[in-house]
Design a protein around this motif. Structure first.
Motif, PDB file in Angstrom:
ATOM      1  N   THR A  35       0.825  -1.240   0.109  1.00 45.66           N
ATOM      2  CA  THR A  35       0.078   0.015  -0.032  1.00 45.66           C
ATOM      3  C   THR A  35       0.974   1.393  -0.039  1.00 45.66           C
ATOM      4  O   THR A  35       0.621   2.264  -0.941  1.00 45.66           O
ATOM      5  N   LEU A  45       0.372   2.908  -3.565  1.00 45.48           N
ATOM      6  CA  LEU A  45      -0.674   3.939  -3.538  1.00 45.48           C
ATOM      7  C   LEU A  45      -0.395   5.527  -3.089  1.00 45.48           C
ATOM      8  O   LEU A  45       0.735   5.585  -2.087  1.00 45.48           O
ATOM      9  N   PRO A  46      -0.985   6.625  -3.356  1.00 44.09           N
ATOM     10  CA  PRO A  46      -0.663   7.780  -2.946  1.00 44.09           C
ATOM     11  C   PRO A  46      -0.763   8.002  -1.500  1.00 44.09           C
ATOM     12  O   PRO A  46      -1.625   7.474  -0.911  1.00 44.09           O
ATOM     13  N   GLY A  47       0.171   8.949  -0.912  1.00 46.67           N
ATOM     14  CA  GLY A  47      -0.205   9.474   0.452  1.00 46.67           C
ATOM     15  C   GLY A  47       0.896   8.635   1.668  1.00 46.67           C
ATOM     16  O   GLY A  47       0.739   8.800   2.622  1.00 46.67           O
ATOM     17  N   ALA A  77      -4.374  14.800   1.102  1.00 46.12           N
ATOM     18  CA  ALA A  77      -5.391  15.096  -0.091  1.00 46.12           C
ATOM     19  C   ALA A  77      -6.441  13.887  -0.116  1.00 46.12           C
ATOM     20  O   ALA A  77      -6.119  12.776   0.401  1.00 46.12           O
ATOM     21  N   LEU A  78      -7.377  14.207  -1.028  1.00 47.37           N
ATOM     22  CA  LEU A  78      -8.462  12.911  -1.054  1.00 47.37           C
ATOM     23  C   LEU A  78      -7.890  11.696  -1.702  1.00 47.37           C
ATOM     24  O   LEU A  78      -8.132  10.645  -1.440  1.00 47.37           O
ATOM     25  N   SER A  79      -6.780  11.998  -2.770  1.00 42.35           N
ATOM     26  CA  SER A  79      -6.201  10.768  -3.299  1.00 42.35           C
ATOM     27  C   SER A  79      -5.389  10.037  -2.441  1.00 42.35           C
ATOM     28  O   SER A  79      -5.173   8.804  -2.854  1.00 42.35           O
ATOM     29  N   ALA A  80      -4.930  10.422  -1.171  1.00 42.81           N
ATOM     30  CA  ALA A  80      -4.221   9.765  -0.331  1.00 42.81           C
ATOM     31  C   ALA A  80      -5.210   9.071   0.790  1.00 42.81           C
ATOM     32  O   ALA A  80      -4.634   7.931   1.385  1.00 42.81           O
ATOM     33  N   PRO A  83      -7.468   6.527   0.350  1.00 43.91           N
ATOM     34  CA  PRO A  83      -7.708   5.027   0.307  1.00 43.91           C
ATOM     35  C   PRO A  83      -6.506   4.541   0.853  1.00 43.91           C
ATOM     36  O   PRO A  83      -6.675   3.539   1.544  1.00 43.91           O
ATOM     37  N   GLY A 138     -11.432  17.894   1.900  1.00 39.76           N
ATOM     38  CA  GLY A 138     -11.749  17.430   0.310  1.00 39.76           C
ATOM     39  C   GLY A 138     -13.253  17.716  -0.164  1.00 39.76           C
ATOM     40  O   GLY A 138     -13.283  18.353  -1.277  1.00 39.76           O
ATOM     41  N   SER A 170      -4.970  18.753   0.968  1.00 40.79           N
ATOM     42  CA  SER A 170      -5.465  18.411  -0.243  1.00 40.79           C
ATOM     43  C   SER A 170      -5.891  19.927  -0.878  1.00 40.79           C
ATOM     44  O   SER A 170      -5.697  20.960  -0.575  1.00 40.79           O
TER      45      SER A 170
END
Length: 455
Positions: free
Chosen positions: A93, A97-99, A116-119, A121, A153, A455
């Protein structure tokens, strides 16, 4: 300009002092309050669902799965493959995955802004693998990140040109809401975040009120969902705490000793976890799997030596903290010391490579150490328990007021009785930790600087 004359130097026009309460009188601030109230509801539902999922996965992995594979009882070696699997999932992970899977817990408890929202998950997946498979970390750090990230976000999606102050207020409100019930009181969670973030002055007033509002609503949501689903609130709670005797002179001596021991233990945990973290970064996947196996091996070794379940060493210790008083009759002093050693080493390994929060394991290690010391003359179990929690939490988090509140408010009337002892232990642990911790090198990046992207 003569001495005693009022007015600006050099004839410059006088400026009126800035009103620190001006933001609170604005219409925009009222909108922020309404927003904080609205934010608290969905974020608390998400936080509740996250905690419910973790608590459903734990027995599924450690009880139901072995039975489904044909074992009558969970084998004592079962933590080994589970922690290795957890290490692999967390490492993958972080890598893909980002973050970065969230903040590095070895760097300490220091909320660094909404991710950020992308981080989100990656943060959620790394935390689920960590918490459900038995690593020795807690849920507070990922919940803070998820709450703040979702709040900011969502606000950015519906409002263009969001100011930094509005984002800070929304992120704080989301984080306050996400941990509103985790520590047993919305006020305790809010104070922890305020002290950790270093809020003060006018900014404290601006951020505090929306955060408290979100936390209060969040506490209601947690309670309502817990009652409606029958799952409880997943809140830290201590039941049937033995009545504490009035502090004695001997116990004040013990407060000095426990504070000093906690400072040394906390320094050892941090240094070892940072040492391991630097090596994990070079070989993320194999090193995280190896350290997961080390956590499992410590749990197995403790179980074989004491006849206790491996789960005593695994997990954050949040659920087991309330059972320490009731289980001490079945623990010798040597077994308690072994529990502290195994849990502490598993804590170091988990801090270095997994993803989660450092608070609950610090509380558990401190509590177990205090109860172990209560086998010696001059110290009662209740006082040792409270001083151990406060001193070890202060040593690990370096947040003395939060450590004091955690060690006393959770214990009800007994906590108030032993509060003078806890204050002494916390102050000694905090000051000695500060003196033993090397000053940061000039130009060195601050902890979490690489992962504080907003974010």
């Amino acid at each position: 300009m003569s001495v005693g004359q009022s007015g600006p130097v050099g004839g410059a026009p006088a400026t009126a002092p800035q009103d620190p309460f001006a933001p609170l009188r604005s219409r925009g601030y009222l909108k922020l309050l309404v927003l904080a109230a609205l934010i608290g509801v969905p974020i608390c539902a998400v936080a509740f669902g996250f905690l419910a999922l973790v608590h459903e996965l734990e027995p599924l992995i450690y009880q139901d799965l072995p039975q489904a594979l044909g074992f009558h009882d969970t084998p004592v070696w079962w933590p080994l493959p589970m922690l290795a699997t957890g290490g692999a999932l967390v490492a993958l992970t972080i890598r893909h995955l980002p973050g970065n899977g969230g903040h590095e817990p070895a760097d300490g408890f220091s909320p660094a802004g909404a991710p950020a929202l992308s981080a989100l998950p990656g943060i959620a997946l790394a935390a689920l693998a960590t918490l459900s498979l038995g690593a020795v970390l807690g849920p507070e750090a990922p919940l803070i990140a998820l709450g703040g990230g979702l709040a900011v976000g969502a606000l950015r999606l519906v409002q263009r040109g969001l100011t930094d102050q509005a984002a800070a207020v929304a992120g704080a409100a989301g984080s306050f809401a996400a941990v509103s019930a985790l520590l047993g009181s919305p006020l305790l969670g809010a104070y922890l975040l305020m002290e950790a973030s270093g809020l003060g002055g006018a900014l404290l007033g601006v951020v505090l009120v929306p955060g408290l509002l979100a936390a209060g609503i969040g506490g209601l949501i947690f309670t309502g969902l817990g009652n409606w689903t029958g799952l409880g609130t997943y809140s830290l709670a201590l039941h049937n705490v033995p009545k504490a005797a009035e502090p004695s002179l001997a116990e004040f001596g013990w407060a000095l000793a426990i504070g000093a021991l906690a400072a040394l233990a906390g320094l050892g945990v941090r240094r070892l976890s940072l040492f391991l973290k630097d090596r994990v970064a070079r070989h993320r996947l194999p090193a995280t799997v190896a350290l997961g196996l080390a956590v499992g091996a410590l749990a197995v070794a403790f179980a074989e030596a004491t006849g206790k379940p491996p789960s005593e060493v695994l997990y954050s210790g949040q659920s087991a903290l309330g059972n320490l008083f009731h289980d001490t009759a079945g623990y010798s002093a040597a077994a308690l010391v072994l529990l502290v050693v195994c849990k502490g080493l598993a804590y170091c390994a988990s801090l270095s490579c997994f993803r989660g929060g450092p608070i609950f394991p610090a509380m558990f290690v401190g509590a177990a150490g205090g109860v172990a010391l209560a086998h010696l003359p001059g110290l009662t179990e209740t006082a040792g328990f409270a001083m151990g929690i406060g001193a070890m939490t202060a040593a690990m988090l370096r947040l003395p007021m939060s450590a004091l509140l955690m060690a006393t408010l959770l214990m009800g009337p007994s906590g108030l009785t032993v509060m003078p002892l806890v204050i002494v232990a916390v102050v000694v642990a905090y000051v000695l930790t500060a003196r033993l911790t090397p000053a940061p090198r000039a130009g060195a990046p601050a902890p979490n600087a690489a992962h504080g992207r907003r974010s």
